[in-house]
Design a protein around this motif. Structure first.
Motif, mmCIF file in Angstrom:
data_model
loop_
_atom_site.group_PDB
_atom_site.id
_atom_site.type_symbol
_atom_site.label_atom_id
_atom_site.label_comp_id
_atom_site.label_asym_id
_atom_site.label_seq_id
_atom_site.Cartn_x
_atom_site.Cartn_y
_atom_site.Cartn_z
ATOM 1 N N UNK A 142 28.399 -3.024 56.388
ATOM 2 C CA UNK A 142 27.640 -1.782 56.223
ATOM 3 C C UNK A 142 27.931 -0.881 57.412
ATOM 4 N N UNK A 143 27.874 0.418 57.188
ATOM 5 C CA UNK A 143 28.069 1.377 58.272
ATOM 6 C C UNK A 143 26.725 1.553 58.972
ATOM 7 N N UNK A 144 26.392 0.520 59.725
ATOM 8 C CA UNK A 144 25.204 0.474 60.575
ATOM 9 C C UNK A 144 25.612 -0.279 61.833
ATOM 10 N N UNK A 145 24.777 -0.211 62.863
ATOM 11 C CA UNK A 145 25.087 -0.989 64.061
ATOM 12 C C UNK A 145 24.635 -2.435 63.885
ATOM 13 N N UNK A 146 25.097 -3.296 64.769
ATOM 14 C CA UNK A 146 24.801 -4.732 64.659
ATOM 15 C C UNK A 146 23.313 -5.032 64.826
ATOM 16 N N UNK A 147 22.588 -4.217 65.587
ATOM 17 C CA UNK A 147 21.158 -4.435 65.749
ATOM 18 C C UNK A 147 20.427 -4.204 64.426
ATOM 19 N N UNK A 148 20.814 -3.165 63.714
ATOM 20 C CA UNK A 148 20.210 -2.870 62.414
ATOM 21 C C UNK A 148 20.553 -3.977 61.421
ATOM 22 N N UNK A 205 25.058 -15.398 54.595
ATOM 23 C CA UNK A 205 25.960 -14.247 54.548
ATOM 24 C C UNK A 205 26.326 -13.859 55.976
ATOM 25 N N UNK A 206 27.610 -13.667 56.217
ATOM 26 C CA UNK A 206 28.094 -13.174 57.500
ATOM 27 C C UNK A 206 27.906 -11.661 57.512
ATOM 28 N N UNK A 207 27.094 -11.161 58.416
ATOM 29 C CA UNK A 207 26.799 -9.735 58.495
ATOM 30 C C UNK A 207 27.795 -9.077 59.442
ATOM 31 N N UNK A 208 28.476 -8.037 58.945
ATOM 32 C CA UNK A 208 29.509 -7.350 59.715
ATOM 33 C C UNK A 208 29.179 -5.866 59.827
#
Length: 161
Positions: free
Chosen positions: A76-82, A96-99
């Protein structure tokens, strides 16, 4: 050019949330080995993404694994904190691996970026899902309208495996 079957996935810098904080990872490293189901969403915490898209892959992770999927990943086009907060809120745990594609570098390189500025979102990722084997796209389904979760949902992916 939009990513299609037979294409090598682009190599772009991403971030993944961890307990120790965001960690850099290259897309070729995270997605380039084994059978990977990658799905992209326009944004964390948005209605279709939070209510349908992500939960489907979390709830059906065991079915995907039984069909030979080694890794399920979400970008997703968000930062890793979000993305970390979203994963925690949706009980993703290790399913799920969050990227985080904070600058849309991966989305742009894959030709899967979209202009969400009329909604105040800026550049975002299209909603899609792909099956990748050893870094090569085997199948990809891209939604025509971002709120829809039809060709990119877990049901469609399971049918393609």
């Amino acid at each position: 050019m939009t990513l299609t079957a037979g294409d090598q996935i682009p190599d772009a810098a991403l971030m993944t949330p961890t307990a120790e904080g965001p960690k850099p990872v290259q897309s070729a490293t995270a997605l380039g080995t084994g059978t990977v189901v990658l799905f992209g969403v326009p944004g964390a915490f948005t209605p279709a993404c939070s209510d349908t898209h992500l939960p489907g892959f979390v709830l059906r992770r065991d079915e995907l694994k039984a069909k030979g999927v080694d890794t399920v990943a979400c970008t997703a086009v968000n930062d890793a904190f979000v993305l970390g907060a979203w994963a925690e809120a949706r009980n993703v745990e290790d399913s799920v691996l969050m990227l985080a594609d904070g600058n849309a570098d991966f989305a742009k390189a894959a030709g899967l970026d979209m202009d969400g500025s009329k909604f105040g979102l800026g550049t975002r990722s299209k909603r899609y899902a792909a099956i990748i084997k050893d870094g090569v796209v085997q199948w990809i389904g891209v939604e025509d309208a971002p709120p829809s979760v039809d060709v990119s949902g877990v049901e469609s992916v399971l049918k393609q495996l």
